[in-house]
Write an enzyme that holds these catalytic residues in place. Structure first.
Site, PDB file in Angstrom:
ATOM      1  CG  ASP A 184      -2.228  -0.940   0.717  1.00 19.68           C
ATOM      2  OD1 ASP A 184      -1.801  -2.248   0.970  1.00 19.68           O
ATOM      3  OD2 ASP A 184      -3.105  -0.651   0.687  1.00 19.68           O
TER       4      ASP A 184
HETATM    5  O1  MRU Z   1      -7.601  -3.081   2.852  1.00 21.00           O
HETATM    6  P1  MRU Z   1      -7.366  -3.546   1.413  1.00 21.00           P
HETATM    7  O2  MRU Z   1      -8.208  -4.870   1.034  1.00 21.00           O
HETATM    8  O3  MRU Z   1      -7.511  -2.386   0.507  1.00 21.00           O
HETATM    9  O4  MRU Z   1      -5.941  -4.055   1.652  1.00 21.00           O
HETATM   10  C1  MRU Z   1      -5.312  -4.089   0.353  1.00 21.00           C
HETATM   11  C2  MRU Z   1      -3.781  -4.825   0.322  1.00 21.00           C
HETATM   12  O5  MRU Z   1      -3.135  -4.678   1.437  1.00 21.00           O
HETATM   13  C3  MRU Z   1      -3.053  -5.263  -0.796  1.00 21.00           C
HETATM   14  O6  MRU Z   1      -1.993  -6.097  -0.656  1.00 21.00           O
HETATM   15  C4  MRU Z   1      -2.327  -3.924  -1.401  1.00 21.00           C
HETATM   16  O7  MRU Z   1      -3.455  -3.113  -1.454  1.00 21.00           O
HETATM   17  C5  MRU Z   1      -1.415  -4.033  -2.789  1.00 21.00           C
HETATM   18  S1  MRU Z   1      -3.132  -4.328  -3.922  1.00 21.00           S
HETATM   19  C6  MRU Z   1      -2.297  -4.557  -5.517  1.00 21.00           C
END
Ligand code: MRU
Length: 395
Positions: free
Chosen positions: A267
């Protein structure tokens, strides 16, 4: 059929652009697309996690504003000056940025789109329409670029695993040898504009006949692994096994010899390589180091945040306690049939009154990361440090 979480139709001569998103709260049992016509709708969809995943959040936000402003162009409601439209775009982008804090892709997109609007408004012949059109074109470009970037990430990652792991070299020589990969959370077509980052690496390994099996974690508490990654793996006919998060250590102890790598998304990657990703990622990195398995982060350059020095500077989103104490899903008939058409049930799984801590992400220290797979290549540490600056000089 290719999985698509974001369905976008550009404007035609008679109609404005339109945006629909796959409601990920209903997956894997129901495939329902929801219209997003305003920034308020996009903000709510991101906050409620109908759309989630760092790149997907950014693209949906950018396109929602394209749809909103595009509708005003078609309805001839944009009678203000170019400068006024630029200001409106800036305000709407700032609002969208408040939807979720941890993923940097949204902030990165907002910064870039503001520059587009500013540059367009500075043109000598600028009109309100020309500023709106420049914004729309840039937002549409983000959707297209994300898919090609993910395919490049997949190829770089698959090649790196093939060349830099014992398991990869063995499998390259002899296709009878096992090569397995473990991933966490969801990083596939549902979390991006398409193909995926870490899941893109898995897809590319499979396409190159280098993968015998993928493992995915359940990813408590939101179950992006069991609901979304498992769904994508089944959809693509990739041999795959689901484990609960707490089984990872046992898996590494048992499969360490044929597990080429743990590959996760991100993220936000700080300038020193510390990486914020779904809660549970840090534990997997510790396990990987203990068991001698490579730990790789797959992320486009839009996830690398040179403005954030280290993981200590990353804001970690904390979410509602109910995500930990309750679970939602369709009922199952005594004969095992899932009642997909009936309303989902919410089940309580914890003692009433217990306090809950629910951080959505954690930060894995750079020290535990063997490589960051980007669309322009894999970055490894030199003399113990990641250096990402040169990545941004490449096109
Ligand atoms: O809370 P989320 O579902 O948005 O978290 C997503 C993640 O942590 C993913 O691993 C990250 O965004 C990478 S997406 C290509």
């Amino acid at each position: 059929m290719v999985l698509q979480a974001i369905l976008y139709e550009p404007a035609s001569t008679s109609s404005p652009p339109s945006l629909r998103i796959l409601d990920q709260l209903l997956l894997p049992h129901r495939t329902t697309y929801e219209q997003v016509s305003t920034c308020e709708e996009a903000h709510a969809a991101i906050k409620q996690m109908k759309v989630r995943g760092a790149p997907a959040i950014a693209i949906v936000a950018a396109l929602a504003l394209a749809v909103e402003i595009g509708a005003m162009v078609v309805a001839k409601k944009l009678s203000d000056a170019a400068e006024v439209v630029k200001e409106r775009l800036n305000q709407r982008l700032e609002y969208l940025k408040t939807s979720r804090p941890t993923a940097v892709n949204l902030g990165d997109a907002v910064g870039k789109l503001k520059i587009v609007a500013k540059t367009a408004a500075l043109q000598p012949e600028a009109t309100s329409d020309s500023v709106a059109q420049a914004y729309i074109a840039a937002a549409e470009r983000m959707l297209i670029d994300d898919v090609s970037d993910n395919k490049a990430i997949g190829e770089h990652g698959a090649r790196w695993i093939e060349q830099n792991t014992t398991v990869g070299r063995r499998r390259k020589q002899d296709k009878g040898q096992e090569l397995k990969v473990l991933t966490h959370c969801n990083t596939g077509s549902l979390a991006t504009a398409g193909y995926g980052t870490a899941l893109g690496v898995i897809r590319s390994l499979r396409a190159a006949d280098m993968l015998s099996r993928a493992y995915c974690t359940e990813t408590r508490p939101y179950n992006q692994g069991s609901r979304l990654t498992a769904y994508e793996l089944v959809h693509d006919h990739i041999p795959a096994t689901l484990i609960t998060d707490s089984m990872a250590c046992a898996l590494l102890a048992k499969e360490g010899d044929c597990l080429a790598a743990i590959v996760v998304g991100a993220d936000r990657v700080a300038a020193n390589g510390d990486t914020a990703n779904k809660i549970g990622t840090h534990s997997l990195a510790v396990l990987a180091r203990h068991h001698g398995v490579k730990f790789l982060v797959a992320a486009p350059r839009t996830t690398i945040d040179l403005g954030t020095a280290s993981g200590q500077d990353i804001t970690i989103e904390e979410r509602a306690p109910e995500e930990v104490t309750r679970i939602k899903g369709p009922k199952i008939n005594p004969d095992g049939r899932i009642l997909v058409d009936e309303d989902a049930e919410v089940i309580s799984t914890a003692a009433d009154g217990i306090d809950v801590w629910n951080p959505a992400f954690d930060v894995t220290p750079a020290d535990l990361i063997d490589g960051v797979i980007t669309e322009v290549g894999v970055v490894v540490k030199v003399e113990g440090r990641f250096e990402f600056g040169s990545l941004f000089q490449k096109s």
